[in-house]
Motif scaffolding. Structure first.
Motif, PDB file in Angstrom:
ATOM      1  N   PRO A  43      66.385  85.072  65.948  1.00  0.00           N
ATOM      2  CA  PRO A  43      65.235  85.961  66.179  1.00  0.00           C
ATOM      3  C   PRO A  43      64.524  85.615  67.493  1.00  0.00           C
ATOM      4  O   PRO A  43      64.592  84.474  67.971  1.00  0.00           O
ATOM      5  CB  PRO A  43      64.303  85.662  65.005  1.00  0.00           C
ATOM      6  CG  PRO A  43      65.107  84.897  64.000  1.00  0.00           C
ATOM      7  CD  PRO A  43      66.170  84.190  64.780  1.00  0.00           C
ATOM      8  N   GLY A  47      60.617  86.613  69.492  1.00  0.00           N
ATOM      9  CA  GLY A  47      59.343  87.330  69.529  1.00  0.00           C
ATOM     10  C   GLY A  47      59.034  87.711  70.964  1.00  0.00           C
ATOM     11  O   GLY A  47      59.790  88.431  71.615  1.00  0.00           O
ATOM     12  N   ARG A 107      57.565  83.324  74.311  1.00  0.00           N
ATOM     13  CA  ARG A 107      56.580  82.393  74.891  1.00  0.00           C
ATOM     14  C   ARG A 107      56.891  80.940  74.568  1.00  0.00           C
ATOM     15  O   ARG A 107      56.160  80.049  75.005  1.00  0.00           O
ATOM     16  CB  ARG A 107      55.187  82.738  74.390  1.00  0.00           C
ATOM     17  CG  ARG A 107      54.323  83.655  75.264  1.00  0.00           C
ATOM     18  CD  ARG A 107      55.029  84.370  76.306  1.00  0.00           C
ATOM     19  NE  ARG A 107      54.149  85.189  77.132  1.00  0.00           N
ATOM     20  CZ  ARG A 107      54.371  86.466  77.416  1.00  0.00           C
ATOM     21  NH1 ARG A 107      55.441  87.078  76.932  1.00  0.00           N
ATOM     22  NH2 ARG A 107      53.547  87.136  78.208  1.00  0.00           N
ATOM     23  N   SER A 108      57.907  80.657  73.764  1.00  0.00           N
ATOM     24  CA  SER A 108      58.291  79.245  73.682  1.00  0.00           C
ATOM     25  C   SER A 108      58.856  78.903  75.059  1.00  0.00           C
ATOM     26  O   SER A 108      59.443  79.751  75.735  1.00  0.00           O
ATOM     27  CB  SER A 108      59.292  78.993  72.565  1.00  0.00           C
ATOM     28  OG  SER A 108      60.299  79.954  72.595  1.00  0.00           O
ATOM     29  N   THR A 156      53.912  86.346  68.944  1.00  0.00           N
ATOM     30  CA  THR A 156      54.004  87.189  67.746  1.00  0.00           C
ATOM     31  C   THR A 156      53.675  86.367  66.503  1.00  0.00           C
ATOM     32  O   THR A 156      53.740  85.119  66.511  1.00  0.00           O
ATOM     33  CB  THR A 156      55.426  87.750  67.589  1.00  0.00           C
ATOM     34  OG1 THR A 156      56.329  86.644  67.395  1.00  0.00           O
ATOM     35  CG2 THR A 156      55.847  88.560  68.797  1.00  0.00           C
ATOM     36  N   HIS A 193      49.740  75.516  66.754  1.00  0.00           N
ATOM     37  CA  HIS A 193      48.427  74.896  66.583  1.00  0.00           C
ATOM     38  C   HIS A 193      47.496  75.388  67.692  1.00  0.00           C
ATOM     39  O   HIS A 193      47.956  75.901  68.710  1.00  0.00           O
ATOM     40  CB  HIS A 193      48.552  73.368  66.673  1.00  0.00           C
ATOM     41  CG  HIS A 193      49.165  72.940  67.975  1.00  0.00           C
ATOM     42  ND1 HIS A 193      50.526  72.795  68.131  1.00  0.00           N
ATOM     43  CD2 HIS A 193      48.616  72.675  69.182  1.00  0.00           C
ATOM     44  CE1 HIS A 193      50.791  72.431  69.381  1.00  0.00           C
ATOM     45  NE2 HIS A 193      49.644  72.359  70.048  1.00  0.00           N
ATOM     46  N   TYR A 214      57.457  68.368  70.737  1.00  0.00           N
ATOM     47  CA  TYR A 214      57.298  69.689  70.109  1.00  0.00           C
ATOM     48  C   TYR A 214      58.534  70.560  70.370  1.00  0.00           C
ATOM     49  O   TYR A 214      58.900  70.777  71.522  1.00  0.00           O
ATOM     50  CB  TYR A 214      56.045  70.338  70.715  1.00  0.00           C
ATOM     51  CG  TYR A 214      55.554  71.631  70.107  1.00  0.00           C
ATOM     52  CD1 TYR A 214      56.036  72.116  68.907  1.00  0.00           C
ATOM     53  CD2 TYR A 214      54.560  72.364  70.757  1.00  0.00           C
ATOM     54  CE1 TYR A 214      55.547  73.295  68.367  1.00  0.00           C
ATOM     55  CE2 TYR A 214      54.061  73.545  70.229  1.00  0.00           C
ATOM     56  CZ  TYR A 214      54.575  74.003  69.035  1.00  0.00           C
ATOM     57  OH  TYR A 214      54.085  75.177  68.514  1.00  0.00           O
TER      58      TYR A 214
HETATM   59  C1  FAD Z   1      50.623  79.725  78.036  1.00  0.00           C
HETATM   60  C2  FAD Z   1      51.144  79.199  76.738  1.00  0.00           C
HETATM   61  C3  FAD Z   1      50.331  78.420  75.957  1.00  0.00           C
HETATM   62  C4  FAD Z   1      50.777  77.932  74.730  1.00  0.00           C
HETATM   63  N1  FAD Z   1      49.932  77.188  73.994  1.00  0.00           N
HETATM   64  C5  FAD Z   1      50.327  76.731  72.788  1.00  0.00           C
HETATM   65  C6  FAD Z   1      49.445  76.021  71.958  1.00  0.00           C
HETATM   66  O1  FAD Z   1      48.285  75.781  72.320  1.00  0.00           O
HETATM   67  N2  FAD Z   1      49.875  75.626  70.734  1.00  0.00           N
HETATM   68  C7  FAD Z   1      51.139  75.916  70.294  1.00  0.00           C
HETATM   69  O2  FAD Z   1      51.473  75.542  69.164  1.00  0.00           O
HETATM   70  N3  FAD Z   1      52.011  76.592  71.059  1.00  0.00           N
HETATM   71  C8  FAD Z   1      51.637  76.997  72.289  1.00  0.00           C
HETATM   72  N4  FAD Z   1      52.507  77.727  73.056  1.00  0.00           N
HETATM   73  C9  FAD Z   1      53.856  77.985  72.533  1.00  0.00           C
HETATM   74  C10 FAD Z   1      53.930  79.280  71.689  1.00  0.00           C
HETATM   75  O3  FAD Z   1      52.775  79.449  70.920  1.00  0.00           O
HETATM   76  C11 FAD Z   1      55.111  79.186  70.716  1.00  0.00           C
HETATM   77  O4  FAD Z   1      56.292  78.854  71.387  1.00  0.00           O
HETATM   78  C12 FAD Z   1      55.340  80.485  69.912  1.00  0.00           C
HETATM   79  O5  FAD Z   1      56.365  80.235  68.990  1.00  0.00           O
HETATM   80  C13 FAD Z   1      55.752  81.650  70.800  1.00  0.00           C
HETATM   81  O6  FAD Z   1      55.818  82.834  70.027  1.00  0.00           O
HETATM   82  P1  FAD Z   1      56.761  84.036  70.460  1.00  0.00           P
HETATM   83  O7  FAD Z   1      56.425  85.232  69.650  1.00  0.00           O
HETATM   84  O8  FAD Z   1      56.737  84.199  71.937  1.00  0.00           O
HETATM   85  O9  FAD Z   1      58.169  83.506  69.973  1.00  0.00           O
HETATM   86  P2  FAD Z   1      59.522  83.184  70.798  1.00  0.00           P
HETATM   87  O10 FAD Z   1      59.216  82.257  71.904  1.00  0.00           O
HETATM   88  O11 FAD Z   1      60.215  84.456  71.119  1.00  0.00           O
HETATM   89  O12 FAD Z   1      60.331  82.403  69.656  1.00  0.00           O
HETATM   90  C14 FAD Z   1      59.878  81.117  69.258  1.00  0.00           C
HETATM   91  C15 FAD Z   1      60.661  80.681  68.007  1.00  0.00           C
HETATM   92  O13 FAD Z   1      60.290  81.506  66.918  1.00  0.00           O
HETATM   93  C16 FAD Z   1      61.444  82.108  66.336  1.00  0.00           C
HETATM   94  N5  FAD Z   1      61.035  83.442  65.893  1.00  0.00           N
HETATM   95  C17 FAD Z   1      60.399  84.403  66.619  1.00  0.00           C
HETATM   96  N6  FAD Z   1      60.217  85.496  65.853  1.00  0.00           N
HETATM   97  C18 FAD Z   1      60.729  85.219  64.633  1.00  0.00           C
HETATM   98  C19 FAD Z   1      60.879  85.955  63.428  1.00  0.00           C
HETATM   99  N7  FAD Z   1      60.444  87.219  63.309  1.00  0.00           N
HETATM  100  N8  FAD Z   1      61.488  85.350  62.388  1.00  0.00           N
HETATM  101  C20 FAD Z   1      61.930  84.073  62.451  1.00  0.00           C
HETATM  102  N9  FAD Z   1      61.836  83.345  63.581  1.00  0.00           N
HETATM  103  C21 FAD Z   1      61.240  83.904  64.659  1.00  0.00           C
HETATM  104  C22 FAD Z   1      62.476  82.136  67.452  1.00  0.00           C
HETATM  105  O14 FAD Z   1      63.800  82.148  66.932  1.00  0.00           O
HETATM  106  C23 FAD Z   1      62.163  80.834  68.178  1.00  0.00           C
HETATM  107  O15 FAD Z   1      62.817  79.767  67.555  1.00  0.00           O
HETATM  108  C24 FAD Z   1      52.102  78.235  74.283  1.00  0.00           C
HETATM  109  C25 FAD Z   1      52.933  79.023  75.091  1.00  0.00           C
HETATM  110  C26 FAD Z   1      52.466  79.503  76.303  1.00  0.00           C
HETATM  111  C27 FAD Z   1      53.379  80.349  77.147  1.00  0.00           C
END
Ligand code: FAD
Length: 453
Positions: free
Chosen positions: A46, A48, A51-52, A115, A125, A408
């Motif tokens: 999957p 989202g 942003r990881s 997401t 967190h 992390y």
């Molecule tokens: C500027 C910035 C600041 C940030 N600050 C923080 C912070 O303060 N604290 C913190 O904890 N993180 C922080 N992050 C990291 C971010 O919150 C996480 O990486 C989060 O998971 C990103 O969500 P996404 O929707 O972009 O998922 P993606 O990056 O697209 O995916 C992340 C993970 O989630 C899985 N996933 C996504 N959607 C689903 C679904 N529907 N079902 C099952 N699995 C799924 C993916 O397979 C992947 O393993 C930050 C990132 C950025 C860019």
């Protein structure tokens, strides 16, 4: 349904890989893709909003299942503050929907462009971890498509094993299609912020410990290149949502206003090498000096306080084509010497980090691979081409492991697999659950293959 061939990276823009991308618009479409992936496509993962920072939401030669079209808020109970939403709903969408009725997201990472699915999968967190824990603790249930395409509704009580393998499980237990989230009551959309500038690492840690007792949100931004008596000098911002009566009269008319602004963009072609140890040293020092020694009661918007980086769209491009690596660790309370040592190591290497954030975590949750645990967490981001970065991060790993800490999974891009095993003692339990759920290995990511998750 149709797919397209794409090359993807995480937010750090390193380690690209090519895969088929599908954007199902319903649970049914997602289930049929899991049951019958397109011919020739390898493992499914999957994704989202990407942003990881790393390779968590990509799968070389496989199928990336995006939630871009699963982005509807299904219902919002404005009396109870309960939102039911599809997994691709962003935290920004939830804020925009909830705030007019006085509801904010329970936990927000440093960007609201993530997401709900990604927030659960990384068990994210925020600045309130010391009082609120991480995101999954506020999730009442989610619907999960298992690797074979079967859909199950998972609650922490009904199936704690699957719930806590999925929370923090980086998308490796199934595809979350929908979640029910408990929101947080607020009277206004402004945060009443106190700012303190600290002289060194000892004062930084002392003020953070003090502020955990007084504020719901707190974090330190640190100048990671300062040395000697200034080692670990920081700007600490702490606050809580303002009560209605605390707003000046002119703002009381629309106390829950939330207008995510049109954002500036960074040009596609950013001069390589602009972010280097010299420019970052100057920027860090200027930022530190600009901060007031002490300022109390400043009202800041949600964007200013929680998501300053969201003000610039694609800010990750400023690192140039080489991209950047995030490194975030947590070490237990009692390991203060390790925190100090990590600042010494990074500043001695003159490894420039533009965003260096120190915070204290509260209790962790039962997530098998969830990152937060009681202790000190430090996040750094380095241009990937920083000379000597690899050996420095290897040494930091050793320091972290020696003190019982971990890095992390949503940010790591290079930890050796055997080191990660030492950091996550519950990894064998996670692997066992995965093997039972997914015996033929339908789900995998570049991250899971790199680390043997
Ligand atoms: C500027 C910035 C600041 C940030 N600050 C923080 C912070 O303060 N604290 C913190 O904890 N993180 C922080 N992050 C990291 C971010 O919150 C996480 O990486 C989060 O998971 C990103 O969500 P996404 O929707 O972009 O998922 P993606 O990056 O697209 O995916 C992340 C993970 O989630 C899985 N996933 C996504 N959607 C689903 C679904 N529907 N079902 C099952 N699995 C799924 C993916 O397979 C992947 O393993 C930050 C990132 C950025 C860019």
């Amino acid at each position: 349904m149709s797919t397209s061939t794409v090359t993807l990276t995480g937010w750090g823009r390193i380690a690209p890989s090519t895969a088929e991308l599908a954007e199902p618009a319903s649970d049914r479409e997602a289930a049929s893709l899991l049951r019958r992936p397109p011919a020739g496509a390898g493992a499914v993962i999957p994704r989202g909003l990407g942003r990881s920072y790393n390779d968590a939401a990509q799968s070389a030669g496989g199928l990336v299942l995006s939630t871009a079209r699963l982005n509807r808020i299904v219902s919002l109970d404005t009396a109870a503050g309960i939102a039911v939403c599809e997994a691709g709903v962003s935290l920004e969408q939830l804020m925009a929907a909830g705030l007019p009725a006085g509801w904010f997201v329970p936990v927000s990472p440093g960007t609201r462009q993530v997401t709900v699915g990604g927030a659960i999968a990384a068990d994210v967190h925020g600045k309130n971890h010391h009082v609120a824990g991480s995101f999954a603790g506020h999730v009442l249930s989610f619907d999960l498509l298992l690797p074979g395409g079967e859909q199950v509704t998972v609650t922490p009580r009904g199936d704690p094993g699957l719930f806590w393998a999925t929370a923090g499980g980086m998308g490796l237990t199934g595809f979350i299609t929908r979640a029910t989230v408990r929101l947080k009551r607020v009277e206004t959309s402004l945060v009443k912020v106190d700012t303190v500038r600290t002289a060194d690492i000892d004062e930084t840690m002392a003020v953070l410990a003090e502020h955990d007792k007084k504020y719901g949100y707190t974090v330190a931004w640190s100048d990671n290149l300062a040395t000697g008596r200034s080692l670990g000098r920081s700007v600490i911002t702490s606050g809580d949502f303002a009560a209605l009566a605390e707003l000046p009269p002119r703002r009381q008319a629309d106390p829950l206003a939330f207008a995510p602004r049109a954002r500036l963009g960074v040009p596609d072609v950013f001069p390589p090498g602009l972010m280097n140890r010299y420019s970052i040293r100057l920027a860090n020092a200027a930022w530190y000096r600009k901060a007031p020694r002490l300022r109390e009661g400043e009202l800041q918007t949600i964007g200013q306080f929680f998501h300053p980086l969201d003000g610039i769209r694609n800010w990750n491009r400023v690192y140039g084509p080489g991209g950047f690596r995030q490194y975030q660790y947590v070490v237990p309370f009692g390991a203060e010497a390790a925190v100090r040592r990590s600042f010494e190591m990074v500043s001695a290497h003159r490894a420039p980090s533009f965003v260096t954030v120190l915070k204290r975590f509260g209790e962790g949750d039962p997530g098998l691979l969830s990152f937060p645990a009681p202790g000190w967490t430090l996040a750094l981001d380095f241009p990937a081409r920083t000379p000597g970065l690899g050996p420095l991060l290897d040494q930091l790993d050793q320091l972290v492991v020696r003190h019982g800490g971990r890095v992390y999974l949503a940010k790591d891009s290079r930890v050796p697999a055997p080191v990660l095993e030492e950091m996550y003692p519950r990894l064998p339990e996670f692997r066992k659950i995965r093997a039972e759920l997914d015996p033929s290995g339908v789900l995998a990511s570049d991250l899971s293959r790199r680390l043997g998750l």
